[in-house]
Design a protein around this motif. Structure first.
Motif, PDB file in Angstrom:
ATOM      1  N   PRO A   1      37.892  45.346  53.812  1.00 51.90           N
ATOM      2  CA  PRO A   1      39.175  44.989  54.350  1.00 51.90           C
ATOM      3  C   PRO A   1      39.248  43.602  54.451  1.00 51.90           C
ATOM      4  N   SER A   2      38.187  42.829  54.159  1.00 51.21           N
ATOM      5  CA  SER A   2      38.463  41.403  54.498  1.00 51.21           C
ATOM      6  C   SER A   2      37.278  40.487  53.537  1.00 51.21           C
ATOM      7  N   LEU A   3      37.841  39.277  53.234  1.00 47.22           N
ATOM      8  CA  LEU A   3      36.862  38.413  52.283  1.00 47.22           C
ATOM      9  C   LEU A   3      36.811  37.117  53.030  1.00 47.22           C
ATOM     10  N   LYS A   4      35.522  36.467  52.990  1.00 53.85           N
ATOM     11  CA  LYS A   4      35.352  35.290  53.900  1.00 53.85           C
ATOM     12  C   LYS A   4      35.198  33.972  52.783  1.00 53.85           C
ATOM     13  N   TYR A   5      36.078  33.087  52.905  1.00 54.53           N
ATOM     14  CA  TYR A   5      35.949  31.997  52.260  1.00 54.53           C
ATOM     15  C   TYR A   5      35.753  30.708  53.022  1.00 54.53           C
ATOM     16  N   ASN A   6      35.230  29.708  52.503  1.00 50.83           N
ATOM     17  CA  ASN A   6      35.222  28.290  53.045  1.00 50.83           C
ATOM     18  C   ASN A   6      36.256  27.561  52.145  1.00 50.83           C
TER      19      ASN A   6
ATOM     20  N   PHE B   1      36.585  44.090  41.931  1.00 52.57           N
ATOM     21  CA  PHE B   1      35.274  43.383  42.475  1.00 52.57           C
ATOM     22  C   PHE B   1      35.436  41.867  43.120  1.00 52.57           C
ATOM     23  N   MET B   2      34.676  41.210  44.141  1.00 49.61           N
ATOM     24  CA  MET B   2      35.026  40.183  44.771  1.00 49.61           C
ATOM     25  C   MET B   2      35.319  38.972  43.659  1.00 49.61           C
ATOM     26  N   ARG B   3      34.556  39.052  42.653  1.00 46.22           N
ATOM     27  CA  ARG B   3      34.660  38.002  41.622  1.00 46.22           C
ATOM     28  C   ARG B   3      35.824  37.912  40.777  1.00 46.22           C
ATOM     29  N   ASP B   4      36.754  39.199  40.989  1.00 45.81           N
ATOM     30  CA  ASP B   4      38.053  39.548  40.523  1.00 45.81           C
ATOM     31  C   ASP B   4      39.021  38.872  41.039  1.00 45.81           C
ATOM     32  N   VAL B   5      39.006  38.520  42.194  1.00 51.74           N
ATOM     33  CA  VAL B   5      40.243  38.030  43.232  1.00 51.74           C
ATOM     34  C   VAL B   5      40.307  36.656  42.872  1.00 51.74           C
ATOM     35  N   THR B   6      41.587  36.437  42.388  1.00 51.63           N
ATOM     36  CA  THR B   6      41.950  35.141  42.042  1.00 51.63           C
ATOM     37  C   THR B   6      42.526  34.224  43.340  1.00 51.63           C
ATOM     38  N   VAL B   7      41.747  33.058  43.582  1.00 50.07           N
ATOM     39  CA  VAL B   7      42.291  32.135  44.724  1.00 50.07           C
ATOM     40  C   VAL B   7      42.463  30.817  44.256  1.00 50.07           C
TER      41      VAL B   7
ATOM     42  N   PRO C   1      32.294  45.754  45.229  1.00 53.34           N
ATOM     43  CA  PRO C   1      33.479  45.944  45.282  1.00 53.34           C
ATOM     44  C   PRO C   1      34.323  45.733  46.568  1.00 53.34           C
ATOM     45  N   VAL C   2      35.737  45.514  46.217  1.00 48.83           N
ATOM     46  CA  VAL C   2      36.688  45.123  47.354  1.00 48.83           C
ATOM     47  C   VAL C   2      37.310  46.481  47.653  1.00 48.83           C
ATOM     48  N   CYS C   3      37.623  47.203  46.557  1.00 48.46           N
ATOM     49  CA  CYS C   3      38.424  48.379  46.620  1.00 48.46           C
ATOM     50  C   CYS C   3      38.122  49.075  45.273  1.00 48.46           C
ATOM     51  N   LYS C   4      38.949  50.407  45.482  1.00 51.45           N
ATOM     52  CA  LYS C   4      38.467  51.484  44.316  1.00 51.45           C
ATOM     53  C   LYS C   4      39.559  52.515  44.292  1.00 51.45           C
ATOM     54  N   ILE C   5      39.806  52.976  42.980  1.00 51.11           N
ATOM     55  CA  ILE C   5      40.901  53.936  42.910  1.00 51.11           C
ATOM     56  C   ILE C   5      40.189  55.306  43.033  1.00 51.11           C
ATOM     57  N   VAL C   6      40.439  56.011  43.809  1.00 55.46           N
ATOM     58  CA  VAL C   6      39.862  57.412  43.775  1.00 55.46           C
ATOM     59  C   VAL C   6      40.751  58.454  43.630  1.00 55.46           C
TER      60      VAL C   6
ATOM     61  N   SER D   1      41.554  23.120  55.027  1.00 57.64           N
ATOM     62  CA  SER D   1      42.703  23.534  55.736  1.00 57.64           C
ATOM     63  C   SER D   1      43.862  23.751  55.033  1.00 57.64           C
ATOM     64  N   GLU D   2      44.163  22.727  54.100  1.00 59.22           N
ATOM     65  CA  GLU D   2      45.563  22.768  53.504  1.00 59.22           C
ATOM     66  C   GLU D   2      45.533  23.889  52.415  1.00 59.22           C
ATOM     67  N   HIS D   3      44.566  24.527  52.079  1.00 57.39           N
ATOM     68  CA  HIS D   3      44.517  25.350  50.984  1.00 57.39           C
ATOM     69  C   HIS D   3      44.395  26.867  51.598  1.00 57.39           C
ATOM     70  N   ILE D   4      44.350  27.164  53.132  1.00 62.15           N
ATOM     71  CA  ILE D   4      44.248  28.376  53.586  1.00 62.15           C
ATOM     72  C   ILE D   4      45.377  29.340  53.047  1.00 62.15           C
ATOM     73  N   PRO D   5      45.138  30.462  52.423  1.00 60.56           N
ATOM     74  CA  PRO D   5      46.303  31.151  51.902  1.00 60.56           C
ATOM     75  C   PRO D   5      46.568  32.109  53.029  1.00 60.56           C
ATOM     76  N   GLN D   6      48.055  32.345  53.123  1.00 61.93           N
ATOM     77  CA  GLN D   6      48.509  33.195  54.188  1.00 61.93           C
ATOM     78  C   GLN D   6      48.234  34.694  54.009  1.00 61.93           C
ATOM     79  N   LYS D   7      48.152  34.828  52.582  1.00 61.06           N
ATOM     80  CA  LYS D   7      47.628  36.178  52.292  1.00 61.06           C
ATOM     81  C   LYS D   7      47.018  35.965  50.758  1.00 61.06           C
ATOM     82  N   ILE D   8      46.476  37.178  50.280  1.00 64.63           N
ATOM     83  CA  ILE D   8      45.707  37.251  48.995  1.00 64.63           C
ATOM     84  C   ILE D   8      46.051  38.685  48.400  1.00 64.63           C
ATOM     85  N   GLU D   9      46.868  38.578  47.345  1.00 67.77           N
ATOM     86  CA  GLU D   9      47.233  39.931  46.777  1.00 67.77           C
ATOM     87  C   GLU D   9      46.615  40.003  45.532  1.00 67.77           C
ATOM     88  N   ILE D  10      46.353  41.500  45.094  1.00 68.35           N
ATOM     89  CA  ILE D  10      45.699  42.030  44.089  1.00 68.35           C
ATOM     90  C   ILE D  10      46.397  42.862  43.554  1.00 68.35           C
TER      91      ILE D  10
END
Length: 74
Positions: free
Chosen positions: A12-17, A41-47, A61-66, A20-29
């Motif tokens: 449900p969450s990912l941790k990034y370093n 997968f985590m590597r597929d999330v564009t930030v 994996p971050v999520c999967k379609i079941v 502060s000026e680049h902290i995203p309000q949300k990350i959409e996939i």
């Protein structure tokens, strides 16, 4: 007949370093092109390039379609 799917949120969450000026309000996939069994997968999330993923394993994996369970009473 087509199969319907559900989004299974594995992480449900990912941790990034990052600065502060680049902290995203949300990350959409975008999952609109995923089929049943597909994973994001985590590597597929564009930030922003300045964000550094703190997980050591980007292949998790971050999520999967079941497949949705069919109601046998209908």
């Amino acid at each position: 007949m087509f199969a319907s799917g559900l989004l299974n949120k594995i992480r449900p969450s990912l941790k990034y370093n990052c600065p502060s000026e680049h902290i995203p309000q949300k990350i959409e996939i975008d999952i609109s092109n995923l089929d049943i069994g597909d994973k994001v997968f985590m590597r597929d999330v564009t930030v922003h390039p300045s964000l550094e993923l703190l997980s050591k394993n980007e292949s998790l994996p971050v999520c999967k379609i079941v497949a949705a369970k069919l109601d046998s009473t209908q």
